[in-house]
Design a protein around this motif. Structure first.
Motif, PDB file in Angstrom:
ATOM      1  N   LEU A   1       0.831  -1.204   0.000  1.00 51.25           N
ATOM      2  CA  LEU A   1       0.000   0.000   0.000  1.00 51.25           C
ATOM      3  C   LEU A   1       0.866   1.254   0.000  1.00 51.25           C
ATOM      4  N   ARG A   2       1.933   1.213   0.818  1.00 47.45           N
ATOM      5  CA  ARG A   2       2.833   2.372   0.840  1.00 47.45           C
ATOM      6  C   ARG A   2       3.521   2.557  -0.518  1.00 47.45           C
ATOM      7  N   GLU A   3       3.950   1.427  -1.124  1.00 49.69           N
ATOM      8  CA  GLU A   3       4.594   1.522  -2.429  1.00 49.69           C
ATOM      9  C   GLU A   3       3.628   2.047  -3.487  1.00 49.69           C
ATOM     10  N   ASN A   4       2.396   1.535  -3.440  1.00 44.12           N
ATOM     11  CA  ASN A   4       1.395   2.018  -4.402  1.00 44.12           C
ATOM     12  C   ASN A   4       1.106   3.495  -4.208  1.00 44.12           C
ATOM     13  N   ARG A   5       1.031   3.914  -2.938  1.00 46.91           N
ATOM     14  CA  ARG A   5       0.794   5.326  -2.678  1.00 46.91           C
ATOM     15  C   ARG A   5       1.975   6.174  -3.166  1.00 46.91           C
ATOM     16  N   THR A   6       3.188   5.631  -2.948  1.00 46.75           N
ATOM     17  CA  THR A   6       4.365   6.357  -3.438  1.00 46.75           C
ATOM     18  C   THR A   6       4.345   6.448  -4.961  1.00 46.75           C
TER      19      THR A   6
ATOM     20  N   GLU B   1       1.675   8.951  -5.983  1.00 50.09           N
ATOM     21  CA  GLU B   1       2.126  10.328  -5.813  1.00 50.09           C
ATOM     22  C   GLU B   1       3.171  10.703  -6.857  1.00 50.09           C
ATOM     23  N   LYS B   2       4.043   9.753  -7.198  1.00 47.61           N
ATOM     24  CA  LYS B   2       5.039  10.021  -8.234  1.00 47.61           C
ATOM     25  C   LYS B   2       4.368  10.201  -9.589  1.00 47.61           C
ATOM     26  N   ALA B   3       3.369   9.353  -9.861  1.00 46.66           N
ATOM     27  CA  ALA B   3       2.637   9.495 -11.123  1.00 46.66           C
ATOM     28  C   ALA B   3       1.902  10.830 -11.182  1.00 46.66           C
ATOM     29  N   GLU B   4       1.335  11.254 -10.042  1.00 46.17           N
ATOM     30  CA  GLU B   4       0.672  12.560 -10.000  1.00 46.17           C
ATOM     31  C   GLU B   4       1.653  13.679 -10.322  1.00 46.17           C
ATOM     32  N   ARG B   5       2.862  13.596  -9.726  1.00 47.57           N
ATOM     33  CA  ARG B   5       3.847  14.647  -9.991  1.00 47.57           C
ATOM     34  C   ARG B   5       4.287  14.642 -11.453  1.00 47.57           C
TER      35      ARG B   5
ATOM     36  N   SER C   1     -10.586  18.077   1.078  1.00 47.17           N
ATOM     37  CA  SER C   1      -9.328  17.330   1.043  1.00 47.17           C
ATOM     38  C   SER C   1      -8.658  17.538  -0.314  1.00 47.17           C
ATOM     39  N   LEU C   2      -7.344  17.759  -0.261  1.00 45.47           N
ATOM     40  CA  LEU C   2      -6.574  17.969  -1.488  1.00 45.47           C
ATOM     41  C   LEU C   2      -5.372  17.040  -1.493  1.00 45.47           C
ATOM     42  N   SER C   3      -5.052  16.489  -2.640  1.00 49.40           N
ATOM     43  CA  SER C   3      -3.806  15.720  -2.745  1.00 49.40           C
ATOM     44  C   SER C   3      -2.628  16.682  -2.749  1.00 49.40           C
ATOM     45  N   ASP C   4      -1.454  16.108  -2.489  1.00 53.03           N
ATOM     46  CA  ASP C   4      -0.248  16.952  -2.471  1.00 53.03           C
ATOM     47  C   ASP C   4      -0.026  17.626  -3.814  1.00 53.03           C
ATOM     48  N   GLU C   5      -0.346  16.924  -4.899  1.00 54.98           N
ATOM     49  CA  GLU C   5      -0.097  17.499  -6.223  1.00 54.98           C
ATOM     50  C   GLU C   5      -1.025  18.675  -6.489  1.00 54.98           C
ATOM     51  N   VAL C   6      -2.289  18.584  -6.036  1.00 51.72           N
ATOM     52  CA  VAL C   6      -3.201  19.721  -6.205  1.00 51.72           C
ATOM     53  C   VAL C   6      -2.681  20.925  -5.422  1.00 51.72           C
ATOM     54  N   SER C   7      -2.208  20.667  -4.201  1.00 51.57           N
ATOM     55  CA  SER C   7      -1.640  21.771  -3.422  1.00 51.57           C
ATOM     56  C   SER C   7      -0.444  22.377  -4.144  1.00 51.57           C
ATOM     57  N   ARG C   8       0.401  21.515  -4.727  1.00 50.64           N
ATOM     58  CA  ARG C   8       1.558  22.037  -5.447  1.00 50.64           C
ATOM     59  C   ARG C   8       1.132  22.853  -6.658  1.00 50.64           C
TER      60      ARG C   8
END
Length: 770
Positions: free
Chosen positions: A127-132, A135-139, A156-163
């Motif tokens: 799960l952690r790897e998939n989340r990583t 997040e990498k795919a989002e970036r 709620s916002l994902s890190d990429e939306v915040s970026r």
């Protein structure tokens, strides 16, 4: 073994890390087993309670990750239970049925708990790897998610939306206001309307593009999409959406549209016609030149079959061309195109094949009407030249270091060699030379080649029947860019009759012969000066362009486009020289001058382009100041360009001695008197003395060491013939040559271009012949 195999699939660093982790797990597990065993044994705890403690220990140790180590620990724990807690103590082997069942239950429970713990850890790790990865795919994709809970007002916002928004991850109850503040003022109304419309039951899906203005001032273009979840009463519960940063995508689209527009402009401005055909020879697209050449509109041509306008190729020829194209190389051929009005014209077609949703053919079509006419002119000129050589007993040959390259028919006749034997070599030619002259001729040729100079040589040859002929040869070497002789052009004149006549009357008519000879030299010098001065500039320009083409061919990588442009300039300059010779020939025959109405501003720009290399080579800063409206004049375009060209080159040469300050050349046009045009060529050179202002226009008067003093005289004659006036003016620095040209309506009534000057030369020639 499975542990080792699993570790072998990863990198050496991961392999080492897992081995260390397994070792630590094993050491910690055995240490814990020893401690629990010692404590439970001292407290006299039974098998069940000790086994429960072992299960807890093994479960905790299993969190470190290795299932195999946990299995080893379970087996070790069974051994401890059997040896220390199941009677008989301190020996293996238990024959009490209850203890056996308890130990088996412990082992089963331990293995199950260990397997579940390992599986749970692997799931958490995955799960952690998939989340990583997510997040990498989002970036990488500039793609994020957002969610609004309308009940709790939670956002709620994902890190990429915040970026993308240029802010830290937020959880704001007033997100809607903050969100609108981050949107570009021009896009806020559109985004707000889309958000409101999406919250209406049955309304459109939330899908909107807008610009985001970050805190640092940068602007990003985003596309936001979302779906709303409703309760049974039609009230929105939550809205989940995705946000995509499409700044680069939109910029790429804009660049692509600009590039397409630029490419279409380039293609439409091309002088060649472009046709895009499919595999059935149906027109898919054309440029403007294709429409102009055929007389159709673009919409009319698209969809037509090739045979609708190609009158020179049949289906069999097209099939053969496609076979050649299938080999991968472009194909060039000639055919005939038919215009909308039914008229035809010859064209040269170059076809290339490529794939774009099927097989496509790009055809570049060039109108070769003028080239065909030129070829016919050259064929006639060659025939005229051959006849002129036969009448004048003059032959021509070309040779280089490897031997002969060309001999004219008259040359074969003079030397009495058989044309069927091919080009003669040096040995065969020297065999024809008289033995008494052979060594002199050989030595003179070698000497002239070493000194790289022109030569004139007279000698005797012996014919087949033993008759002696007197031959006069003149050779002219052609040099490479490095200054080496690459070819030598020679003329051979049979002067036997002339020599004999000279020998017969040498003493009786010596004075008369010398006088006639001087008269001929004067007349020929004047005519040669006129002709040489007129055609020298286009020949020099053609040579410069040819040398530029040779340098481009030597470049790495080669720029074939620039080489083709240089060769086109050579052809243009050669045509220009041909036109000048044609003009002089027409004037000698007293034919009608060539009149045309044209924009003199364009003519000036063409001249500047022709001498651009000379200007740059002499470090001259050239600029033009041309009148905004067209300078329409009527006359001989080539002759008037020759006047401008001569004045410009004179100015460049005059500034060669300037060592300080800027070498500047200005060519300007402005409205003249009575609607005419005033042209000025101004230089920043040493200037002209006041007493030489008029003398510079006199024939054969020159202030240049290598000059012949005929250029400005010819220029004034041409301008006068056009009804204008040419004069010189002194400036604070340098000199200015100005000439006027009357309006097109007045210049059409002027005398023939250069007619006065050529008539004087022709009259002098006639007098000398009399």
């Amino acid at each position: 073994m499975n542990l080792i195999q699993n570790l072998l699939r990863v990198s050496p660093e991961a392999d080492e890390r897992r081995l260390l982790q397994a070792a630590a797990q094993l050491v910690l597990g055995f240490t814990g087993l020893a401690i629990v065993t010692f404590v439970c044994f001292q407290l006299s705890v039974g098998v069940v309670r000790t086994g429960f403690a072992f299960v807890i220990l093994i479960s905790l140790v299993s969190l470190l990750g290795s299932f195999t180590v946990s299995c080893f620990l379970s087996i070790a724990a069974v051994a401890c239970l059997d040896y220390f807690f199941a009677p008989p103590l301190f020996q293996f082997g238990n024959y009490v049925q209850d203890d056996v069942e308890r130990i088996v239950a412990f082992l089963t429970t331990s293995l199950v708990v260990t397997a579940l713990t390992a599986k749970l850890k692997r799931a958490a790790s995955a799960l952690r790897e998939n989340r990583t990865r997510w997040e990498k795919a989002e970036r990488m994709a500039h793609f994020g998610w957002w969610e609004r809970d309308f009940t709790s007002k939670h956002v709620s916002l994902s890190d990429e939306v915040s970026r993308i928004f240029g802010m830290r991850p937020v959880d704001l109850p007033d997100w809607h206001r903050r969100w609108l503040d981050l949107i570009h003022p021009d896009d806020r109304a559109k985004a707000a309307e889309a958000a409101i419309a999406a919250l209406n039951p049955g309304g459109p899906q939330y899908d909107v593009e807008y610009r985001v203005v970050r805190a640092d001032g940068t602007v990003r273009m985003v596309r936001s999409q979302g779906d709303v979840t409703w309760d049974r009463s039609g009230k929105p519960l939550r809205q989940f959406g995705v946000l995509h940063d499409i700044t680069e995508l939109r910029q790429t689209e804009r660049d692509l549209r600009v590039s397409e527009a630029r490419f279409r402009t380039f293609v439409d401005q091309a002088t060649d016609a472009f046709f895009l055909l499919d595999d059935r020879s149906i027109v898919l697209d054309v440029n403007q030149q294709a429409c102009d050449a055929l007389g159709y509109g673009r919409a009319e041509l698209i969809g037509k079959h090739r045979r609708d306008f190609d009158a020179g190729l049949d289906d069999a020829a097209i099939s053969e061309l496609k076979k050649n194209l299938a080999r991968g190389a472009p194909v060039t051929f000639e055919t005939v195109h038919r215009r909308k009005d039914g008229s035809t014209f010859p064209v040269e077609v170059r076809v290339g094949q490529f794939e774009q949703g099927g097989r496509r053919f790009m055809c570049v079509v060039r109108d070769i009407t003028e080239r065909k006419r030129t070829e016919e002119a050259l064929k006639r000129s060659a025939a005229y030249l051959a006849e002129a050589q036969r009448l004048s007993h003059t032959g021509t040959s070309v040779f280089n270091a490897h031997g002969s390259l060309y001999w004219s028919e008259e040359c074969y006749r003079i030397w009495e060699l058989d044309v069927r034997c091919g080009l003669p070599d040096g040995r065969r030619v020297l065999e024809r030379v008289h033995p008494e002259d052979r060594d002199r001729v050989r030595e003179q040729i070698r000497k002239d080649l070493r000194q790289k100079r022109e030569r004139a040589l007279e000698f005797r040859i012996v014919g087949r029947d033993g008759a002696i002929k007197f031959i006069e040869t003149n050779s002219y070497p052609l040099f490479s860019a490095q200054g080496d002789i690459i070819e030598v052009v020679a003329t051979h004149v049979d002067v036997t009759e002339r020599r004999r006549a000279q020998e017969q009357v040498e003493k009786l008519q010596q004075l008369e012969s010398d006088l006639a000879h001087m008269q001929r030299l004067g007349i020929m010098g004047e005519l040669t000066a006129s002709l040489a001065h007129e055609i020298l500039h286009p020949i020099a320009t053609a040579r410069n362009n040819a040398r530029a083409g040779m340098r481009l061919l030597d470049a790495d990588p080669r720029n074939i486009g620039e080489v083709r442009e240089a060769l086109a300039c050579v052809v243009r300059d050669a045509d220009h020289a041909r036109d000048i010779v044609g003009r002089i020939r027409d004037h000698i025959r007293k034919s009608h001058p060539r009149k045309e109405t044209f924009d003199f501003n364009e003519a000036v720009s063409e001249v500047i382009a022709m001498v651009r290399n000379t200007i740059e080579r002499n470090s001259v800063l050239a600029r033009t100041s041309l009148m905004e409206e067209k300078a329409i004049v009527c006359g001989d375009r080539v002759q008037l360009q020759q006047v401008t060209l001569n004045l410009i080159l004179n100015a460049v040469e005059a500034m060669a001695s300037v060592t300080e300050g800027v070498r500047e050349l200005v060519v300007s046009t402005e409205p003249g008197e009575a609607g005419g045009t005033l042209v000025c060529v101004r230089d920043w050179g040493p200037g002209i003395q006041p007493d030489e202002m008029e003398r510079v226009f006199e024939p054969f008067y020159t202030t240049k060491i290598s000059g012949i003093g005929i250029g400005l005289s010819i220029c004034r004659s041409i301008v006068d013939a056009h009804g204008g006036r040419l004069w010189a003016e002194a400036c604070f620095r340098g000199a200015a040559f100005k000439f006027t040209l009357p309006p097109a309506s007045e210049s059409s009534a002027a005398r023939g271009v250069g007619e006065v000057h050529v008539e004087v030369l022709a009259a002098r020639t006639a007098d000398s012949q009399v």
